[in-house]
Design a protein around this motif. Structure first.
Motif, short mmCIF file in Angstrom:
data_model
loop_
_atom_site.label_atom_id
_atom_site.label_comp_id
_atom_site.label_asym_id
_atom_site.label_seq_id
_atom_site.Cartn_x
_atom_site.Cartn_y
_atom_site.Cartn_z
N VAL A 58 0.86 -1.20 0.00
CA VAL A 58 0.00 0.00 0.00
C VAL A 58 0.89 1.24 0.00
O VAL A 58 1.73 1.41 0.88
CB VAL A 58 -0.94 0.02 1.24
N LEU A 59 0.71 2.09 -1.01
CA LEU A 59 1.45 3.35 -1.09
C LEU A 59 0.54 4.49 -0.65
O LEU A 59 -0.63 4.56 -1.07
CB LEU A 59 1.91 3.61 -2.53
N TYR A 60 1.04 5.36 0.21
CA TYR A 60 0.27 6.53 0.65
C TYR A 60 1.22 7.66 1.00
O TYR A 60 2.44 7.46 1.12
CB TYR A 60 -0.64 6.19 1.84
N GLY A 61 0.67 8.85 1.20
CA GLY A 61 1.44 9.98 1.66
C GLY A 61 1.25 10.10 3.17
O GLY A 61 0.47 9.36 3.77
N THR B 64 -2.44 11.19 3.53
CA THR B 64 -3.42 10.25 3.00
C THR B 64 -3.41 8.92 3.77
O THR B 64 -4.38 8.18 3.73
CB THR B 64 -3.23 10.00 1.48
N LYS B 65 -2.32 8.67 4.50
CA LYS B 65 -2.27 7.49 5.37
C LYS B 65 -3.35 7.63 6.45
O LYS B 65 -4.08 6.68 6.75
CB LYS B 65 -0.89 7.35 6.01
N ARG C 58 -4.30 3.95 6.15
CA ARG C 58 -4.17 3.01 7.26
C ARG C 58 -5.34 2.03 7.29
O ARG C 58 -5.18 0.84 7.50
CB ARG C 58 -4.08 3.77 8.59
N GLU C 59 -6.55 2.57 7.05
CA GLU C 59 -7.76 1.74 7.08
C GLU C 59 -7.76 0.70 5.94
O GLU C 59 -8.14 -0.45 6.14
CB GLU C 59 -9.00 2.63 6.98
N LEU D 168 0.07 -3.58 -6.14
CA LEU D 168 0.13 -2.33 -5.37
C LEU D 168 -1.25 -1.69 -5.29
O LEU D 168 -2.07 -1.88 -6.19
CB LEU D 168 1.02 -1.30 -6.09
N ILE D 169 -1.45 -0.90 -4.25
CA ILE D 169 -2.61 -0.01 -4.24
C ILE D 169 -2.11 1.37 -3.81
O ILE D 169 -1.37 1.49 -2.84
CB ILE D 169 -3.76 -0.53 -3.33
N ALA D 170 -2.47 2.39 -4.60
CA ALA D 170 -2.05 3.76 -4.31
C ALA D 170 -3.21 4.51 -3.67
O ALA D 170 -4.25 4.70 -4.30
CB ALA D 170 -1.62 4.45 -5.60
N VAL D 171 -3.04 4.92 -2.42
CA VAL D 171 -4.06 5.68 -1.71
C VAL D 171 -3.55 7.11 -1.56
O VAL D 171 -2.69 7.39 -0.73
CB VAL D 171 -4.36 5.06 -0.31
#
Length: 343
Positions: free
Chosen positions: A32-35, A38-39, A44-45, A84-87
């Protein structure tokens, strides 16, 4: 032609990621990719929901740079991740897009803003590519757009999404010009889909300006259509013309550039004037949704607007637009910017 296999648009979709991954038959290990922000908002969820069924790790992305793409790529390879998932916003999605493409693994797009059409397209905008402004990758295998998550972003981002979509009007005109003058490939179907998105936001400007769930739905649907149009065309042509070159020029010279969609919107007003289109209607739509229409609202010095107009044609010399091979003279740039009220 590569297109997303699933598009989900609705509310409370953070838990839906597991079902989408199962339906698409994605592998056991997910990254999981996040900033940083955005985490907290959704990353996070999403990570917690996935961990019930998958082996999951998270990675915080700092920006859309080649260094971050390489860091994500190394993580994918060392951890043998299957997908991957980009959030996040554009930067997070662009890093995931290019890293997944280089690693040969699929990625899911989970946007937290609706500020530009990269959420479903195959093109990744990475800041330090030199003169190259975007690079070809692959579109996401799925787009999961949670209206409630996107609504929490400042309204400014939604208005910027309108700016990015309205630019299709001049982008398609530039594409038609390149087709006639340079014999460039032109897809009527991709162009029609792209124009439909632009016309839709013009028609629904009063709904979009409310900034509610319905507003987000209208903008996200349009942005996804733009991504599909680009996949059909096999290039960013249906949604990127001289107005995008102008925005990239501003990114290069302005000390503090505005949002991509905001700059592109202002560029569209000027390019519409050069094309002989009804630029006043474009400016009126941007005003109605609360997007910038001049240098003052962009927070950029008028002098830099003129300079960007004169150098825009050098950004992607291979891409023929209304600016031609030699670009605008300073006098022509100043005149166009003044007539349209940009400066």
């Amino acid at each position: 032609m590569q297109l997303p296999r699933e598009v989900l648009l609705g509310e409370n979709l953070k838990g839906e990621v597991v079902n989408v991954a199962k339906r698409l038959g994605l592998g056991r290990k997910a990254l999981v990719l996040y900033g940083k922000h955005t985490k907290k908002i959704a990353g996070r969820e999403v990570e917690e929901n996935l961990s019930a069924e998958y082996e999951v790790e998270g990675l915080t992305v700092k920006g859309a740079t080649m260094e971050e793409v390489t860091r994500a790529l190394n993580k994918i390879r060392s951890g043998s991740f299957d997908w991957l998932i980009a959030v996040g916003g554009g930067s997070i999605i662009d890093v995931a897009k290019l890293a997944s493409f280089k690693a040969g693994v699929p990625f899911i797009s989970f946007p937290t803003t609706a500020s530009h059409d990269g959420i479903a397209s195959a093109n990744a905008s990475i800041r330090d590519l030199g003169t190259k402004t975007s690079v070809k990758a692959v579109p996401p295998v799925a787009v999961i757009a949670d209206v409630q998550v996107i609504k929490t972003a400042p309204y400014r981002y939604l208005a910027a999404g309108v700016g990015d979509m309205i630019s299709n009007l001049t982008a398609v005109k530039d594409w038609q010009l390149a087709h006639r003058i340079k014999g460039e490939y032109y897809s009527e179907y991709a162009a029609s889909l792209s124009l439909m998105s632009a016309k839709m936001v013009m028609k629904n400007a009063d709904i979009i300006r409310l900034g509610n769930e319905e507003s987000v739905r209208k903008v996200v649907k349009g942005l996804i259509s733009c991504g599909v149009a680009m996949s059909i065309a096999g290039s960013s042509r249906p949604a990127s013309g001289a107005e995008h070159l102008f925005s990239h020029a501003l990114d290069a010279i302005a000390p503090k550039p505005a949002l991509h969609g905001e700059q592109v919107g202002v560029g569209t007003i000027i390019m519409a004037y050069l094309h002989g289109l009804k630029w006043e209607r474009i400016r009126e739509t941007l005003k109605r949704v609360g997007a910038p229409t001049n240098a003052y609202e962009l927070g950029i010095d008028p002098e830099l607007i003129i300079e960007a107009l004169t150098i825009a044609h050098t950004i992607r010399p291979e891409r023929y637009t209304i600016l031609g091979k030699d670009g605008l003279t300073r006098e022509a740039a100043e005149k166009a910017a003044k007539i349209t009220g940009v400066i």
